[in-house]
Each structure stands twice: as structure tokens, then as C-alpha cells.
Scaffold this active site. Structure first.
Site, PDB file in Angstrom:
ATOM      1  N   GLN A   1      41.323  32.282  43.153  1.00  0.00           N
ATOM      2  CA  GLN A   1      42.575  31.655  43.576  1.00  0.00           C
ATOM      3  C   GLN A   1      43.190  32.304  44.818  1.00  0.00           C
ATOM      4  O   GLN A   1      43.700  31.615  45.691  1.00  0.00           O
ATOM      5  CB  GLN A   1      43.584  31.692  42.434  1.00  0.00           C
ATOM      6  CG  GLN A   1      43.915  30.307  41.956  1.00  0.00           C
ATOM      7  CD  GLN A   1      44.641  30.295  40.623  1.00  0.00           C
ATOM      8  OE1 GLN A   1      44.883  31.343  40.015  1.00  0.00           O
ATOM      9  NE2 GLN A   1      44.983  29.121  40.166  1.00  0.00           N
TER      10      GLN A   1
ATOM     11  N   SER B   1      43.581  25.420  48.663  1.00  0.00           N
ATOM     12  CA  SER B   1      44.862  25.363  47.952  1.00  0.00           C
ATOM     13  C   SER B   1      46.014  25.776  48.855  1.00  0.00           C
ATOM     14  O   SER B   1      47.044  25.096  48.905  1.00  0.00           O
ATOM     15  CB  SER B   1      44.849  26.290  46.736  1.00  0.00           C
ATOM     16  OG  SER B   1      43.990  25.784  45.768  1.00  0.00           O
TER      17      SER B   1
END
Ligand code: NAD
Length: 372
Positions: free
Chosen positions: A125, A131
Site C-alpha cells: 500500500q 492509489s
């Protein structure tokens, strides 16, 4: 190890490394070279890089000296042809769409890490450029829609009359879509959402939006969190429901994409024909073909009173924060391949290193790219 930061081509305001992150590379014993004015369009001056410990030097010097070259987009052939054949490149290279370039880079002997292919896992992440940048695109898409729309977003009751809240339809509830939902809700809009993955329903509802369900979606549980192609029957059912919602909507933010494939056409001309005069569509899937039948990449199209904005460079318009987050993603990724002495050490047992690596040792090594 020497890290080289290249200035992006005209039209891209972001830069792949910011001064704060230069300092963190220095702690890892990495020397950083930066091309003059590389950060200027993102409001990071050459002086700020120097203060952080980087050296400002010409592109030619960087290409001759750097072990790892950083850019966001693939550089022009004039640039990459000058780089040393042992060089490692790190950026967002869209290898599934740029296979010919990847073959050229493999033949040149480059090691290429494309950060848009790292697995979408919890451990990855902090390195997930898709993202960090999609989050910005979703936020900015709503602001752009609000700016281009001739009415209010929030509900108002005033002495001069009442204004109903804007109705926003979001197609695709991935990272960009969920941020668009949150931003539109903050501005006071009423929001409806479509996605082929029922798993996102709870997230959508927790943001105060309505999730419109279409039965019979293809199972995407083995696609690493991504969407998969749908059956013709599903597409027809979905098209009908989207057409109903679009006819009521003031704003549509469309974000639906399928990795390596053309984006699905969720808003054909027949649906556009039913939309309200003055409504606005911001199509974030424009670069992969668009979610409407009339979308043109990086253009705004007027279609029978509906404004269709196909802006693919929204993160570039928030270049300061977009670069800061991108640079942090790069640092977190490169930490996986830098050893204690500050040298490059590639461990292909690591699923993130393996997933991001497109070319190495003269070959294309990424399975998805090989198959494409
Ligand atoms: P994306 O940009 O590939 O697609 C955007 C959205 O469009 C997706 O939600 C997709 O399901 C949807 N979509 C595709 N076709 C559609 C259609 N025909 N109709 C309606 N919607 C359609 O997605 P993304 O933002 O890159 O996210 C992909 C997935 O990865 C998501 O599940 C996301 O939550 C997940 N993810 C996980 C992590 C992590 O755990 N580290 C990080 C980021 C993203």
C-alpha cells in the site's frame, strides 16, 4: 548507488522526487542527482533540492552516471537511448499498453520497474502509485465538475428561493471513485454509485451514498481486487440501470477500468441523449478509451448540452501534493532493493519486486506483459 531524477516532458507538472525524500535517500547512503528545474512546475526549486543534499546536474550527466533513473512517464527515445545499458528505470510505464517500448528496453539491457504493476496488497500500500494518484484524480474530478457545472452542489434554502442538491452518479468505486464519492458528499451532493464488484457496497454506503446493485456480476475474487470482463446479459442489465440513473444525474464521475483492456463504454450515445441539459461528465477512464461513447482523451466535448471532460492529467494539476505522495511511494519501493551499503540488491523472491519488474537481463520477465 546514484539515483537520477529526470525532468518530465512538457504538460506534466509533477516530479518523481521531492526534496524531503532526497533527505531520506541520503540516510540510505544514496547520492541523488536532479536535472535543472525538474521540480519547478510542482513548486520545488533547485535550491530546495540542493539544501536537501541533491546535486543539480545536466540530463546527459545523469544518464551517464545514475544507477537508478526516476521519471513518472516513459522518457522520449532521445533520452533513454543515452542511458547506460545497466541502468534501472522506475516509473509508471503502463507496460501492458507499451509492450513495444518494453521490448526495446529489454533489448537495451535495462532493468525496468513499473510501479503501476505492483500487487494491490496491504504490504504494498505505501508504494502504490496508482492509489496515491487516483485518490487525487477522484478529488479533483469532483472539483472540476463543480467548477464546470452551472448550478450549486449543496442544497440551499434562501429568501430568493430554494436550490435542490446536485445528483452525482459515480461509475466505478475503486480508489478514484470512492474519493469522488467522499468529495461530492462533502460538497453536499446526493450520490449514487455503480460497480461490478459487490464487495464495495459497504464502503460506498459508509460514505453516505447509495449503491445501485445489478445482479449477475462475474466473479472477480481471483483478479487481485480488479474488475473482470462481464457477460453480455449483465452488460445489458447494467446499461439499462445506468441509463435510468444518468437521466436523473447532474454530474457523472466515471472511473471504470479493466487492467490492460479498453475501458467499458457505460454511457453510450443513447444514454447521453437522455441526460439533462447542463449536466457534466468527468471521465477518468479517458486515457484507456473512456466510459462514454464521445469521450476524447485530454479534450472537453460538448454533446447536445452535456459537457464531457476527458481530462487524464488531474494529478498533474495538483502537482505539489501529487509529487510528494509519488516520491514517498518511490522511496518505500526502492527501500526493498537497496542494501545496507546503499547498493542496489534485487531480491526477486519478494512478490512486490517481482510484480513491479518488467524487464531484466535482456528479457521481458513480467508474466502479464509476456502474455499481452
Ligand atoms: P480501477 O482503476 O482498475 O477501476 C476502477 C473501478 O471501476 C473498480 O472498482 C472496478 O471494479 C470498476 N469497474 C470496472 N468495470 C466496471 C463496469 N463495467 N461497471 C462498473 N464499474 C466497473 O480500480 P482501482 O482504483 O485501481 O482499484 C482496484 C482494486 O484494487 C480495488 O479493489 C481497490 O480497492 C484495490 N486496491 C487495493 C489496495 C491494497 O490493498 N493495497 C490498494 C489499492 C487498491
Amino acid at each position: 548507488m546514484i539515483l537520477g531524477v529526470l525532468k518530465e516532458q512538457a504538460g506534466e507538472n509533477r516530479v518523481s522526487l521531492v526534496p524531503d525524500v532526497v533527505k531520506q535517500f541520503a540516510q540510505l547512503k544514496v547520492r541523488v542527482l536532479v536535472e535543472p528545474d525538474a521540480g519547478v512546475t510542482a513548486f520545488y526549486s533547485d535550491g530546495a533540492y540542493q539544501e536537501a543534499g541533491a546535486e543539480i546536474t545536466s540530463r546527459t550527466q545523469i544518464l551517464q552516471q545514475a544507477d537508478v533513473l526516476l521519471s513518472i512517464h516513459p522518457p522520449t527515445a532521445d533520452t533513454w537511448q543515452q542511458a547506460r545499458s545497466q541502468a534501472t528505470w522506475t516509473g509508471i510505464f503502463q507496460p501492458l499498453f507499451n509492450t513495444a517500448l518494453m521490448q526495446d528496453w529489454a533489448a537495451k539491457g535495462f532493468t525496468v520497474f513499473s510501479l503501476d504493476t505492483i500487487p494491490r496488497t496491504t504490504r504494498a500500500q505505501s508504494m502504490d502509485v496508482l492509489s496515491s494518484q487516483a485518490n487525487i484524480a477522484g478529488y479533483k474530478a469532483v472539483l472540476l465538475a463543480a467548477y464546470s457545472y452551472s448550478r450549486y452542489f449543496p442544497m440551499f434554502t434562501t429568501a430568493a428561493g430554494s436550490i435542490p442538491p446536485a445528483k452525482v452518479l459515480v461509475l466505478g468505486a475503486g480508489v478514484a471513485g470512492l474519493q469522488a464519492v467522499a468529495t461530492a458528499r462533502r460538497l453536499g451532493a446526493v450520490v449514487e454509485v455503480f460497480d461490478t464488484r459487490p464487495a464495495v457496497k459497504e464502503e460506498v454506503m459508509s460514505l453516505g451514498a447509495k449503491f445501485v446493485e445489478v445482479e449477475g456480476a462475474a466473479d472477480a475474487s481471483k483478479a487481485g481486487g480488479y474488475a473482470v470482463e462481464q457477460s453480455e446479459e449483465y452488460k445489458q442489465k447494467q446499461a439499462q440501470k445506468i441509463a435510468e440513473s444518468a437521466a436523473k444525474a447532474d454530474i457523472v464521475i466515471s472511473t471504470a477500468q479493466i487492467p490492460g483492456k479498453k475501458a467499458p463504454t457505460l454511457i453510450p450515445a443513447t444514454t447521453l441523449d437522455k441526460m439533462k441539459q447542463g449536466s457534466v461528465i468527468v471521465d477518468l477512464a479517458a486515457s484507456t478509451g473512456g466510459n462514454t461513447e464521445v469521450t476524447k482523451n485530454d479534450e472537453t466535448v460538448q454533446y447536445k448540452g452535456v459537457t464531457v471532460i476527458g481530462n487524464s492529467s488531474l494529478p498533474s494539476q495538483m502537482a505539489c501534493d501529487a509529487s510528494k505522495l509519488y516520491a514517498k511511494n518511490v522511496l518505500n519501493f526502492l527501500k526493498l532493493v537497496i542494501d545496507k551499503e546503499g547498493n542496489l540488491h534485487l531480491n526477486f523472491e519478494d512478490d512486490i519486486v517481482k510484480g513491479a519488474c518488467i524487464t531484466h537481463g535482456g528479457d521481458i520477465v513480467n508474466e502479464r506483459v509476456k502474455q499481452s
